[in-house]
Design a protein around this motif. Structure first.
Motif, PDB file in Angstrom:
ATOM      1  N   UNK A   1       0.865  -1.183   0.000  1.00 18.43           N
ATOM      2  CA  UNK A   1       0.000   0.000   0.000  1.00 18.43           C
ATOM      3  C   UNK A   1       0.894   1.223   0.000  1.00 18.43           C
ATOM      4  N   UNK A   2       1.253   1.691  -1.156  1.00 19.97           N
ATOM      5  CA  UNK A   2       2.324   2.650  -1.386  1.00 19.97           C
ATOM      6  C   UNK A   2       2.397   3.815  -0.403  1.00 19.97           C
ATOM      7  N   UNK A   3       1.287   4.403  -0.037  1.00 24.03           N
ATOM      8  CA  UNK A   3       1.326   5.610   0.785  1.00 24.03           C
ATOM      9  C   UNK A   3       1.042   5.381   2.273  1.00 24.03           C
ATOM     10  N   UNK A   4       0.620   4.191   2.666  1.00 20.74           N
ATOM     11  CA  UNK A   4       0.223   3.968   4.055  1.00 20.74           C
ATOM     12  C   UNK A   4       1.344   4.123   5.066  1.00 20.74           C
ATOM     13  N   UNK A   5       2.559   3.751   4.703  1.00 21.09           N
ATOM     14  CA  UNK A   5       3.652   3.806   5.677  1.00 21.09           C
ATOM     15  C   UNK A   5       4.423   5.116   5.634  1.00 21.09           C
ATOM     16  N   UNK A   6       3.997   6.075   4.790  1.00 19.06           N
ATOM     17  CA  UNK A   6       4.694   7.354   4.679  1.00 19.06           C
ATOM     18  C   UNK A   6       4.389   8.218   5.904  1.00 19.06           C
ATOM     19  N   UNK A   7       5.465   8.644   6.584  1.00 24.51           N
ATOM     20  CA  UNK A   7       5.326   9.536   7.729  1.00 24.51           C
ATOM     21  C   UNK A   7       6.113  10.802   7.411  1.00 24.51           C
ATOM     22  N   UNK A   8       5.414  11.912   7.287  1.00 25.99           N
ATOM     23  CA  UNK A   8       6.088  13.179   7.009  1.00 25.99           C
ATOM     24  C   UNK A   8       6.834  13.649   8.248  1.00 25.99           C
ATOM     25  N   UNK A   9       7.996  14.263   8.029  1.00 27.64           N
ATOM     26  CA  UNK A   9       8.833  14.774   9.122  1.00 27.64           C
ATOM     27  C   UNK A   9       9.134  16.256   8.892  1.00 27.64           C
ATOM     28  N   UNK A  10       8.140  17.130   9.038  1.00 25.44           N
ATOM     29  CA  UNK A  10       8.366  18.561   8.815  1.00 25.44           C
ATOM     30  C   UNK A  10       9.408  19.152   9.763  1.00 25.44           C
ATOM     31  N   UNK A  11       9.628  18.497  10.913  1.00 23.97           N
ATOM     32  CA  UNK A  11      10.642  18.965  11.863  1.00 23.97           C
ATOM     33  C   UNK A  11      12.049  18.900  11.293  1.00 23.97           C
ATOM     34  N   UNK A  12      12.242  18.128  10.220  1.00 24.25           N
ATOM     35  CA  UNK A  12      13.568  17.981   9.613  1.00 24.25           C
ATOM     36  C   UNK A  12      13.779  18.893   8.402  1.00 24.25           C
ATOM     37  N   UNK A  13      12.745  19.548   7.928  1.00 26.61           N
ATOM     38  CA  UNK A  13      12.839  20.355   6.704  1.00 26.61           C
ATOM     39  C   UNK A  13      13.973  21.381   6.752  1.00 26.61           C
ATOM     40  N   UNK A  14      14.165  22.003   7.883  1.00 27.34           N
ATOM     41  CA  UNK A  14      15.183  23.065   7.985  1.00 27.34           C
ATOM     42  C   UNK A  14      16.607  22.516   8.126  1.00 27.34           C
ATOM     43  N   UNK A  15      16.762  21.201   8.195  1.00 28.40           N
ATOM     44  CA  UNK A  15      18.083  20.585   8.390  1.00 28.40           C
ATOM     45  C   UNK A  15      18.937  20.579   7.134  1.00 28.40           C
ATOM     46  N   UNK A  16      18.314  20.772   5.961  1.00 24.98           N
ATOM     47  CA  UNK A  16      19.058  20.698   4.710  1.00 24.98           C
ATOM     48  C   UNK A  16      19.005  22.030   3.980  1.00 24.98           C
ATOM     49  N   UNK A  17      19.997  22.303   3.147  1.00 29.55           N
ATOM     50  CA  UNK A  17      19.991  23.566   2.386  1.00 29.55           C
ATOM     51  C   UNK A  17      18.774  23.650   1.467  1.00 29.55           C
ATOM     52  N   UNK A  18      18.319  24.841   1.226  1.00 32.51           N
ATOM     53  CA  UNK A  18      17.138  25.055   0.348  1.00 32.51           C
ATOM     54  C   UNK A  18      17.481  24.720  -1.085  1.00 32.51           C
TER      55      UNK A  18
END
Length: 137
Positions: free
Chosen positions: A120-137
């Protein structure tokens, strides 16, 4: 005696797309939704030049990627502290539960086949918005 459902091979010609939670549009391929698979999904992804996913992970499911053309960078790890560049002909493995953020740094689309152990392609996807700022834009 219970009747068993006949097993059937299925041909998929990917012509339908769907928007994944990760922020990319995928060509629908093999999954529980399309063919009734029970242990795998496989899709085709094109990351446009400058495209970037949302930081995410796949709970309890492994991912295998084969890049057909172009180049993709991927930040990965608990704090997205590691980086890999994956180019045409390369295979890339992401263990279950590892946060990652793929993107296309090039000027050409990156086309890849993605297979996961989650049918089920999307069922195990967990978004991690807390990590967005960890990488360069």
């Amino acid at each position: 005696m219970s009747e068993t459902k006949p097993r059937e091979c299925r041909l998929i010609r990917p012509d339908e797309t769907y928007d994944g939670k990760q922020g990319f549009r995928y060509l629908a391929g093999i999954s529980a939704e399309t063919v009734g698979s029970s242990g795998i999904c496989m899709h085709l992804l094109t990351i446009p030049p400058g495209g970037r996913a949302k930081a995410h992970l796949h709970e309890s499911h492994e991912t295998a990627i084969y890049v057909i053309s172009g180049t993709s960078g991927t930040w990965y790890g608990d704090r997205l502290e590691h980086h890999a560049v994956v180019a045409a002909g390369d295979l890339f493995y992401i263990p279950a539960g590892v946060p990652h953020l793929p993107y296309n740094p090039g000027t050409e689309p990156c086309v890849a086949i993605i297979a996961r152990t989650d049918p089920n392609e999307q069922e195990s996807v967990v978004l991690r918005p807390d990590l967005e700022a960890m990488v360069p834009a």
